[in-house]
Design a protein around this motif. Structure first.
Motif, PDB file in Angstrom:
ATOM      1  N   TRP A   1       0.864  -1.181   0.000  1.00 56.91           N
ATOM      2  CA  TRP A   1       0.000   0.000   0.000  1.00 56.91           C
ATOM      3  C   TRP A   1       0.901   1.232   0.000  1.00 56.91           C
ATOM      4  N   PHE A   2       0.550   2.166  -0.873  1.00 57.43           N
ATOM      5  CA  PHE A   2       1.247   3.446  -0.958  1.00 57.43           C
ATOM      6  C   PHE A   2       0.192   4.551  -0.860  1.00 57.43           C
ATOM      7  N   ARG A   3       0.649   5.751  -0.617  1.00 53.64           N
ATOM      8  CA  ARG A   3      -0.270   6.879  -0.607  1.00 53.64           C
ATOM      9  C   ARG A   3       0.405   8.095  -1.227  1.00 53.64           C
ATOM     10  N   GLN A   4      -0.423   8.963  -1.760  1.00 57.33           N
ATOM     11  CA  GLN A   4       0.098  10.175  -2.388  1.00 57.33           C
ATOM     12  C   GLN A   4      -0.823  11.339  -2.072  1.00 57.33           C
ATOM     13  N   ALA A   5      -0.264  12.330  -1.395  1.00 57.45           N
ATOM     14  CA  ALA A   5      -0.980  13.561  -1.086  1.00 57.45           C
ATOM     15  C   ALA A   5      -0.708  14.567  -2.193  1.00 57.45           C
ATOM     16  N   PRO A   6      -1.587  15.546  -2.363  1.00 60.97           N
ATOM     17  CA  PRO A   6      -1.390  16.557  -3.418  1.00 60.97           C
ATOM     18  C   PRO A   6      -0.040  17.242  -3.292  1.00 60.97           C
ATOM     19  N   GLY A   7       0.687  17.295  -4.394  1.00 63.86           N
ATOM     20  CA  GLY A   7       1.968  17.969  -4.409  1.00 63.86           C
ATOM     21  C   GLY A   7       3.113  17.204  -3.792  1.00 63.86           C
ATOM     22  N   LYS A   8       2.847  15.957  -3.381  1.00 60.87           N
ATOM     23  CA  LYS A   8       3.895  15.153  -2.740  1.00 60.87           C
ATOM     24  C   LYS A   8       4.151  13.882  -3.536  1.00 60.87           C
ATOM     25  N   GLU A   9       5.303  13.281  -3.269  1.00 58.01           N
ATOM     26  CA  GLU A   9       5.640  12.024  -3.930  1.00 58.01           C
ATOM     27  C   GLU A   9       4.844  10.869  -3.335  1.00 58.01           C
ATOM     28  N   ARG A  10       4.738   9.812  -4.128  1.00 57.42           N
ATOM     29  CA  ARG A  10       4.089   8.609  -3.630  1.00 57.42           C
ATOM     30  C   ARG A  10       4.926   8.024  -2.490  1.00 57.42           C
ATOM     31  N   GLU A  11       4.250   7.654  -1.418  1.00 61.15           N
ATOM     32  CA  GLU A  11       4.919   7.266  -0.180  1.00 61.15           C
ATOM     33  C   GLU A  11       4.516   5.854   0.221  1.00 61.15           C
ATOM     34  N   PHE A  12       5.498   5.068   0.607  1.00 60.45           N
ATOM     35  CA  PHE A  12       5.244   3.709   1.087  1.00 60.45           C
ATOM     36  C   PHE A  12       4.489   3.732   2.405  1.00 60.45           C
ATOM     37  N   VAL A  13       3.510   2.835   2.545  1.00 63.52           N
ATOM     38  CA  VAL A  13       2.761   2.717   3.789  1.00 63.52           C
ATOM     39  C   VAL A  13       3.031   1.359   4.447  1.00 63.52           C
ATOM     40  N   ALA A  14       2.774   0.278   3.698  1.00 66.88           N
ATOM     41  CA  ALA A  14       2.944  -1.053   4.266  1.00 66.88           C
ATOM     42  C   ALA A  14       3.025  -2.082   3.145  1.00 66.88           C
ATOM     43  N   ALA A  15       3.581  -3.253   3.470  1.00 68.23           N
ATOM     44  CA  ALA A  15       3.667  -4.333   2.497  1.00 68.23           C
ATOM     45  C   ALA A  15       3.534  -5.671   3.211  1.00 68.23           C
ATOM     46  N   VAL A  16       3.097  -6.669   2.446  1.00 64.00           N
ATOM     47  CA  VAL A  16       2.914  -8.010   3.002  1.00 64.00           C
ATOM     48  C   VAL A  16       3.224  -9.037   1.912  1.00 64.00           C
ATOM     49  N   THR A  17       3.824 -10.146   2.316  1.00 66.55           N
ATOM     50  CA  THR A  17       4.010 -11.245   1.361  1.00 66.55           C
ATOM     51  C   THR A  17       2.734 -12.065   1.322  1.00 66.55           C
ATOM     52  N   TRP A  18       2.357 -12.476   0.129  1.00 67.56           N
ATOM     53  CA  TRP A  18       1.072 -13.154  -0.004  1.00 67.56           C
ATOM     54  C   TRP A  18       1.074 -14.504   0.698  1.00 67.56           C
ATOM     55  N   SER A  19       2.150 -15.253   0.585  1.00 64.27           N
ATOM     56  CA  SER A  19       2.139 -16.611   1.119  1.00 64.27           C
ATOM     57  C   SER A  19       2.456 -16.648   2.606  1.00 64.27           C
ATOM     58  N   GLY A  20       3.559 -16.027   3.024  1.00 65.84           N
ATOM     59  CA  GLY A  20       3.976 -16.145   4.413  1.00 65.84           C
ATOM     60  C   GLY A  20       3.404 -15.102   5.341  1.00 65.84           C
ATOM     61  N   GLY A  21       2.851 -14.033   4.776  1.00 65.15           N
ATOM     62  CA  GLY A  21       2.273 -12.998   5.612  1.00 65.15           C
ATOM     63  C   GLY A  21       3.280 -12.121   6.329  1.00 65.15           C
ATOM     64  N   TYR A  22       4.524 -12.092   5.839  1.00 60.90           N
ATOM     65  CA  TYR A  22       5.514 -11.193   6.445  1.00 60.90           C
ATOM     66  C   TYR A  22       5.146  -9.751   6.092  1.00 60.90           C
ATOM     67  N   THR A  23       5.384  -8.858   7.049  1.00 65.25           N
ATOM     68  CA  THR A  23       4.943  -7.483   6.867  1.00 65.25           C
ATOM     69  C   THR A  23       6.057  -6.477   7.089  1.00 65.25           C
ATOM     70  N   ARG A  24       5.839  -5.293   6.551  1.00 62.79           N
ATOM     71  CA  ARG A  24       6.737  -4.156   6.757  1.00 62.79           C
ATOM     72  C   ARG A  24       5.881  -2.897   6.760  1.00 62.79           C
ATOM     73  N   TYR A  25       6.263  -1.940   7.621  1.00 66.37           N
ATOM     74  CA  TYR A  25       5.494  -0.711   7.751  1.00 66.37           C
ATOM     75  C   TYR A  25       6.399   0.510   7.682  1.00 66.37           C
ATOM     76  N   ALA A  26       5.833   1.601   7.184  1.00 70.08           N
ATOM     77  CA  ALA A  26       6.515   2.879   7.248  1.00 70.08           C
ATOM     78  C   ALA A  26       6.491   3.374   8.696  1.00 70.08           C
ATOM     79  N   ASP A  27       7.532   4.095   9.080  1.00 71.60           N
ATOM     80  CA  ASP A  27       7.591   4.618  10.446  1.00 71.60           C
ATOM     81  C   ASP A  27       6.401   5.524  10.753  1.00 71.60           C
ATOM     82  N   SER A  28       5.916   6.208   9.731  1.00 73.36           N
ATOM     83  CA  SER A  28       4.836   7.181   9.941  1.00 73.36           C
ATOM     84  C   SER A  28       3.514   6.534  10.342  1.00 73.36           C
ATOM     85  N   VAL A  29       3.367   5.241  10.080  1.00 71.60           N
ATOM     86  CA  VAL A  29       2.099   4.555  10.405  1.00 71.60           C
ATOM     87  C   VAL A  29       2.291   3.399  11.373  1.00 71.60           C
ATOM     88  N   LYS A  30       3.528   3.084  11.721  1.00 74.11           N
ATOM     89  CA  LYS A  30       3.788   1.940  12.588  1.00 74.11           C
ATOM     90  C   LYS A  30       3.052   2.111  13.905  1.00 74.11           C
TER      91      LYS A  30
END
Length: 124
Positions: free
Chosen positions: A36-65
């Motif tokens: 998942w990424f997000r983009q606010a007006p006038g800003k670059e696209r920013e990483f939010v979170a990611a997950v592997t489909w099979s194992g369910g491993y996750t990673r989060y941006a510090d801003s949403v952790k």
């Protein structure tokens, strides 16, 4: 052909919660990771979170952790992003993305497929 369709965005107040959904189709995603990424007006696209489909491993941006949970439902071929304690600075278009590897990535250019986005607006 891979298709990603986001839903669940809307207008909420600060402190509220939202659950975004991303319905994925067109491929067997067992060897994919989803982001998942997000983009606010006038800003670059920013990483939010990611997950592997099979194992369910996750990673989060510090801003949403601590306020955010990414998950997937294999039976429904759907990825979710639960956002809690929303802040006005979380206002953005939220995009779902897929990449054909199980290695998690923060980098938007490494993703192969994108949804059309769903708007999240948080009022103060």
């Amino acid at each position: 052909q891979v298709q990603l369709v986001e839903s669940g965005g809307g207008l909420v107040q600060a402190g509220d919660s939202l659950r975004l959904s991303c319905a994925a189709s067109g491929r067997t995603f067992s060897s994919y990771s989803m982001g998942w990424f997000r983009q606010a007006p006038g800003k670059e696209r920013e990483f939010v979170a990611a997950v592997t489909w099979s194992g369910g491993y996750t990673r989060y941006a510090d801003s949403v952790k601590g306020r955010c949970t990414i998950s997937r439902d294999k039976a429904k071929n759907t990825v979710y992003l639960q956002l809690n304690s929303l802040k006005p600075e979380d206002t953005a278009v939220y995009y779902c993305a897929a990449r054909s590897t199980t290695i998690l990535s923060n980098n938007y250019y490494s993703y192969d497929y994108w949804g059309q986005g769903t708007q999240v607006t948080v009022s103060s």
